[in-house]
Design a protein around this motif. Structure first.
Motif, short mmCIF file in Angstrom:
data_model
loop_
_atom_site.label_atom_id
_atom_site.label_comp_id
_atom_site.label_asym_id
_atom_site.label_seq_id
_atom_site.Cartn_x
_atom_site.Cartn_y
_atom_site.Cartn_z
N LEU A 1 16.81 -31.50 -35.13
CA LEU A 1 17.29 -31.93 -33.82
C LEU A 1 18.48 -32.85 -33.96
N ALA A 2 18.43 -33.72 -34.96
CA ALA A 2 19.56 -34.62 -35.16
C ALA A 2 20.82 -33.82 -35.45
N ILE B 1 5.26 -33.72 -42.21
CA ILE B 1 6.40 -32.96 -42.72
C ILE B 1 7.10 -32.23 -41.58
N TRP B 2 6.28 -31.60 -40.77
CA TRP B 2 6.85 -30.84 -39.65
C TRP B 2 7.65 -31.76 -38.74
N ARG B 3 7.08 -32.89 -38.45
CA ARG B 3 7.77 -33.80 -37.52
C ARG B 3 9.10 -34.28 -38.10
N SER B 4 9.09 -34.60 -39.36
CA SER B 4 10.33 -35.11 -39.94
C SER B 4 11.36 -33.99 -40.04
N ARG B 5 10.87 -32.79 -40.30
CA ARG B 5 11.81 -31.66 -40.37
C ARG B 5 12.42 -31.39 -39.01
N GLU B 6 11.57 -31.38 -38.02
CA GLU B 6 12.08 -31.12 -36.68
C GLU B 6 13.07 -32.20 -36.28
N GLU B 7 12.76 -33.41 -36.66
CA GLU B 7 13.67 -34.51 -36.32
C GLU B 7 15.04 -34.27 -36.93
N ARG B 8 15.01 -33.85 -38.18
CA ARG B 8 16.31 -33.64 -38.83
C ARG B 8 17.07 -32.47 -38.20
N GLU C 1 0.88 -32.41 -43.48
CA GLU C 1 1.66 -31.25 -43.06
C GLU C 1 2.33 -31.51 -41.70
#
Lengths: 637, 220
Positions: free
Chosen positions: A621-622, A612-619, A609
Motif C-alpha cells: 500500500l505504501a 507477515i501478511w499485514r506488513s506485506r500489505e502495508e508495504r 503469518e
C-alpha cells in the motif's frame, strides 16, 4: 491509451473498497460509456434489483453520475462512471491525515465519516452523532481510563458543529449541488441551452450569439465548479433563542461564550461532502515544501510551508490558471496573481518554528547586527518606553535595504512605538523570514516570485511553472532509474536543443554514436522521446532520411502516466493475490469468537503469518501511495 | 583501433573469408545459450517513513470501516460452484463475519433529489410515507480510530521500529523457506472437527497437522 489502464485501476479500487458487485457495474460503465439501466443489467448479467441497489451505492459515493433525458416522450436515465472520483478513493488516507493535522481528531472523524457516507445532510449527520457517540462514550466509560479522556475528541454535538463549520469555511467540505450528480457534458449542455434561450432575443446573428454564449458558458461552468466562495456561504445567522436550543446550550456551558461570539452557525439543511479539489491543493503544497526542503533545508522549507498555508484559502483548484483555454485570454491573469507580503506572513507566523541561526550571515552584516544589539541593550537599560525603535530604524537604513521599505519601516515604528525586547525579537524574526523568502525566490526552481516591495517585499507563487518543474523532475528520476545518467543526459540535451540528429546529439553529449544509439532507442521505446523522419529527396526512402529525435512533453507525460496506472493496478492485484492465499486465516481472525479471545484461539504460527501478511500489505500500500504521488504530480499539479 | 585491425586482417589473410577482420583479436565469442530471463536484482523499496505508515494505516482503517459498513457487497457464489470441502455448514459459521450480497440501503436517510426517479423505490422513498425521517446515519464511533493511534505510538520509539524491521526480515526469510508448506496449511488444514480432504492426502502428514488441529480444536 492511458484510458484503459486508468479504467482498470479504477475498477480494482472500487472492488477493493466497495466489493465485487459494485466493481462489476463500474467496469461495465467504464468500458461502455453511458448506459441506461436496462443495458447495464444486460451487460453485467445481474438482476435489475441488484443493479439498482448497487447504483444507489455508487451514486451516493459520487462514483456514478446520472442524467435524465426525455426520449420519445418518456424519461430515460443514463448512468456514467465518474472515474476521477473513483481514483480519489485512493486519497482517503491522505485526506484523513491532513484533516487530522489541521482539525485534530474531531476533524479526522468527520472526514472519515464523510468519506464513508459520500454526502450527507448536516442535520442527519448531527442526529446520527448523538446516537452513536452515546454508545461510544459508554464503552469508554466502561474502560474508564483517564489517559484517553485527555484527548477524548468530540464531547458534544455543539463541538462537532463548530468543527464542521470551520471545515466548511476552509472548504474542506463543500455543499453538494444537483449539478455535481450529473456528468460534465450534460451540465454544460444544460447551461448552454438555458443561455441560448435567454439571449436569443438580443441577437440577430447566430454567430454573435454563439460567441457570447460560449464565453458565458465557460464562466458559468467555472463558477459552478468552484461553488460559492463567499465567507458566509453555507452558514446562517443563529436564531436568537429557540427554546430547545437554549436548553441544549445550557448543558454544555464551556462552549457558551464562543458560540455567542460567533453568531453564525452551519446551515443544517446543507448537504456536504469532502472537497477533493481543496485537498489536492494541500497535497501540492506539501509536495512543494518537501521539494524546498531537499533544495534549501528544513528552516526555509518551514517558512515556505507557512507561506503556502497563508495563500491557500485563495486557491480553489490546482489547475485553475493552467487550463488550456485560459492561456488565450492573458489579460485577466495578472489580476489573479495572489500575493502575500512578508509583513503579513510574519504577523501570524508559527512561533514554534525556530529560525534562529538558520541562515549564516555574511560577516559584514553580522557586525552591523552586533552593533544594533548593543544599541538595543543600552536602550533597554535606560528606557524601555521609546527606546530602540529610532536607532534601530536608522541602522536598517544604513544597511542599504531598498527604498520601498523605508515607508514600511516607519509604519512599523508607529505601530509599536514602545519597542520592547519582544518587538525587537519580532523584527529580527521578520528579517530572517524575509531572508528565507529571498532564498526561495533566488533558487533556480523559483519557488517564489518577487512581486514588489510593499510590506517588506511581496511574493507570489507561480504554480504553473512549479508544476512543470516537478513533472520534469519526476520524469528525469524515472529515466535515471531506467537508463542511468546517460539517459538523463541525452534527455536533457534533446529537451534543451529541440529536434536533433543522432550525430549532433553524440557531438553535444561527447559520446560515441554507437554508445548512445541503444539508449536513444530505449528511451523511444519507453515513450520518453519521439522520432521524426524528414526525407531528403522527394520519393521518400528510409535510407535518405534525416531522423530527428525530439521531446514532446505532453505525450511523454501521458505515456508515463499510463505506465504508472498500470503499475498501480498490478500492485493492487498483487495484494489481492496475497490475500487470497491467506483467505482462510484472515477469515478465521475476523470471526467474532476469535476476535474476543485472540491470544487463546490463534496459534503461534497463525499469528506470525498474519503479521507477515499485514506488513506485506502495508508495504504494498505504501508503494501504491508513492505511485499515487507521481500520478498527482503528472496529472493534477 | 578497429580500422587498423581491419587493414591487417585483409592483408594477412587474403581470401580467408569473412572471419578475417577478427582473426587477430582476442575475441572469444560465447556460444552458450543465453538465458531468456537473466537474473536481475529487483528494485528494493526503501523503508517506509513514519508519515507513510500513518497514511497507510488511515487508509486501511477507512477501508475496514467501509467493509464493515452497509455498502460493501460480495458476489454470491453461483449454484453448482460450491466447494464441497470448504463450504460445508459448520458450527463456526455462526461467528463468521457476515458479508452482504446486496447493500443495506434502508439503514440511512438519503437526499432524494440527488437520485434519479427510477431508483426511488430502491431507496425506500415513497411520496406518502414520512417514515424516512426516523432513519439515522450510521456513523462509526471514535474507537475505531484508536488502534491506529496505537500504531503511531509504537512507531515513535525508533528502537521498536528497528526491532520490528529485523523481525520482518527474519519472517520473510522463513516464509520463503516454507512456501509449499504454507500452501497445505491454508487450503486444507482448517481447524475443524472433520476435514474430509485430509483423508485423501498423503498419510504421513496427517499426524503432523493433527497436533495443530488439536490446539485450535478445543474451543469448539
Amino acid at each position: 491509451m492511458s484510458q484503459a489502464s486508468a479504467a482498470e485501476l479504477c475498477t480494482l479500487l472500487v472492488r477493493d473498497i466497495y466489493g465485487e458487485v459494485s466493481s462489476k457495474v463500474t467496469s461495465i460503465l467504464l468500458e461502455r460509456g453511458r448506459l441506461p439501466l436496462g443495458q447495464i443489467c444486460q451487460h453485467t448479467q445481474l438482476p435489475s434489483k441488484t443493479v439498482k441497489q448497487t447504483l444507489v451505492v455508487l451514486i451516493q459515493q459520487h462514483l456514478v453520475v446520472h442524467f435524465t433525458h426525455i426520449e420519445g416522450g418518456s424519461p430515460v436515465t443514463y448512468y456514467e462512471c465518474n472515474w476521477a472520483q473513483a481514483y480519489e478513493l485512493l486519497h482517503a488516507g491522505r485526506i484523513i491525515r491532513v484533516t487530522e493535522e489541521r482539525f485534530g481528531s474531531d476533524g479526522a472523524l468527520i472526514a472519515s465519516n464523510m468519506l464513508q457516507l459520500g454526502h450527507a445532510r448536516v442535520s442527519d449527520f448531527l442526529a446520527a452523532y448523538g446516537i452513536s457517540t452515546k454508545k461510544a462514550r459508554k464503552a469508554r466509560d466502561a474502560e474508564s481510563t483517564a489517559a484517553i479522556e485527555a484527548d477524548a475528541p468530540i464531547t458534544s454535538v455543539e463541538t462537532l458543529k463548530e468543527v464542521m463549520m470551520n471545515m466548511l469555511k476552509e472548504r474542506f467540505l463543500v455543499e453538494v449541488k444537483q449539478h455535481h450528480m450529473q456528468s460534465k457534458t450534460d451540465v454544460e449542455n444544460n447551461v448552454r441551452a438555458e443561455l441560448v434561450q435567454k439571449l436569443r432575443k438580443n441577437h440577430t446573428s447566430e454567430l454573435k450569439l454563439m460567441k457570447e454564449v460560449n464565453s458565458l458558458v465557460k464562466a458559468k461552468l467555472k463558477e459552478m465548479e468552484i461553488g460559492d466562495v463567499s465567507e458566509k456561504s453555507g452558514l446562517k445567522r443563529k436564531a436568537a433563542s429557540a427554546g430547545g436550543r437554549a436548553k441544549k446550550r445550557k448543558k454544555v456551558s464551556i462552549y457558551d461564550e464562543e458560540e455567542e461570539e460567533l453568531d453564525w452557525e452551519i446551515d443544517e439543511n446543507l448537504v456536504l461532502r469532502i472537497n477533493h479539489e481543496k485537498f489536492r491543493v494541500i497535497f501540492r503544497n506539501q509536495e512543494l515544501v518537501s521539494l524546498a526542503e531537499q533544495r534549501l533545508g528544513k528552516a526555509t522549507a518551514q517558512v515556505y510551508g507557512e507561506f503556502l498555508k497563508r495563500i491557500e484559502p485563495k486557491i480553489f483548484r490546482c489547475r485553475d490558471n493552467v487550463g488550456e483555454e485560459e492561456e488565450t485570454d492573458d489579460d485577466d491573469k495578472p489580476q489573479k496573481t495572489i500575493k502575500l507580503s512578508c509583513l503579513e506572513l510574519s504577523r501570524n507566523f508559527n512561533r514554534d518554528i525556530n529560525l534562529e541561526g538558520s541562515i549564516a550571515l555574511p560577516p559584514k552584516e553580522v557586525k552591523a547586527k552586533a552593533r544594533k544589539r548593543s544599541y538595543e541593550d543600552s536602550d533597554d537599560d535606560m528606557t524601555i518606553r521609546n527606546g530602540s525603535s529610532k536607532p534601530n530604524g536608522k541602522s536598517r537604513h544604513g544597511s542599504n535595504e531598498s527604498d520601498g521599505e523605508s515607508e514600511e519601516e516607519d509604519e512599523w515604528a508607529e505601530e509599536d512605538g514602545d519597542m520592547d525586547p519582544d518587538a525587537a525579537e519580532k523584527r529580527k524574526r521578520m528579517t530572517l523570514i524575509k531572508q528565507h523568502l529571498m532564498l526561495l525566490a533566488e533558487d533556480s526552481y523559483r519557488f517564489l516570485t518577487n512581486e514588489g516591495n510593499r510590506g517588506m517585499g511581496e511574493w507570489s507563487v507561480n504554480y504553473k511553472e512549479l508544476g512543470k518543474t516537478m513533472r520534469n523532475l519526476e520524469l528525469e528520476k524515472i529515466v535515471e532509474e531506467r537508463f542511468e545518467s546517460t539517459g538523463t543526459r541525452l534527455l536533457r540535451i534533446i529537451k534543451d536543443k529541440g529536434k536533433l540528429d543522432e550525430k549532433q546529439i553524440a557531438n553535444i553529449a561527447l559520446l560515441k554514436q554507437n554508445q548512445i544509439r541503444a539508449v536513444l532507442s530505449g528511451l523511444h521505446e519507453c515513450g520518453h522521446i519521439e522520432l521524426q523522419e524528414v526525407p531528403k529527396a522527394l520519393p521518400p526512402q528510409a535510407t535518405r532520411c534525416y531522423f530527428l529525435w525530439f521531446f514532446d512533453e505532453q505525450r511523454a507525460n501521458s505515456l508515463l502516466l499510463s505506465d504508472v496506472y498500470k503499475a498501480m493496478s498490478r500492485n493492487i492485484q498483487r495484494a489481492m493475490v496475497e490475500k487470497e492465499k491467506r483467505k482462510h486465516l484472515i477469515e478465521k481472525s475476523e470471526r467474532s469468537d476469535v476476535k474476543a479471545n485472540y491470544e487463546e484461539y490463534m496459534t503461534k504460527n497463525e499469528k506470525r503469518e498474519l503479521e507477515i501478511w499485514r506488513s506485506r500489505e502495508e508495504r504494498l500500500l505504501a508503494q501504491l501511495m508513492r505511485l499515487d504521488r507521481i500520478v498527482m504530480i503528472l496529472r493534477d499539479y | 583501433m578497429s580500422r587498423g585491425g581491419f587493414g591487417r586482417g585483409r592483408g594477412g589473410f587474403s581470401g580467408a573469408g569473412r572471419g578475417g577482420p577478427f582473426s587477430n583479436d582476442d575475441l572469444k565469442p560465447d556460444y552458450s545459450v543465453t538465458e531468456l530471463f537473466p537474473p536481475q536484482a529487483p528494485p528494493v523499496q526503501s523503508a517506509l517513513s513514519k508519515e507513510e505508515r500513518l497514511m497507510v494505516a488511515r487508509w486501511r482503517g477507512q477501508r475496514e470501516k467501509v467493509h464493515n459498513g452497509p455498502m460493501y457487497t460480495v458476489m454470491g457464489r453461483k449454484r453448482g460452484m460450491e466447494d464441497p470441502f470448504n463450504d460445508i455448514a459448520r458450527y463456526s459459521a455462526k461467528y463468521r463475519k457476515v458479508e452482504r450480497r446486496a447493500p443495506k440501503l434502508d439503514a440511512r436517510p438519503y437526499v432524494a433529489e440527488f437520485f434519479p426517479a427510477e431508483l426511488y423505490a430502491t431507496l425506500g422513498i415513497d411520496e406518502k410515507t414520512a417514515s424516512t425521517k426516523t432513519k439515522t446515519l450510521l456513523i462509526s464511533a471514535l474507537d475505531t480510530l484508536n488502534p491506529l493511534d496505537e500504531l503511531a505510538d509504537a512507531d515513535e520509539d525508533a528502537a521498536a521500529a528497528a526491532a520490528e524491521a529485523g523481525e520482518k526480515k527474519d519472517a520473510d526469510a522463513e516464509d520463503a523457506a516454507e512456501e509449499d508448506e504454507e500452501e497445505d496449511h491454508f487450503s486444507d488444514d482448517e481447524d475443524d472437527d472433520y476435514n474430509a480432504e485430509r483423508y485423501f492426502e498423503s498419510e504421513g502428514e496427517v499426524e503432523d497437522y493433527g497436533d495443530d488441529g488439536d490446539d485450535g480444536g478445543d474451543y469448539y
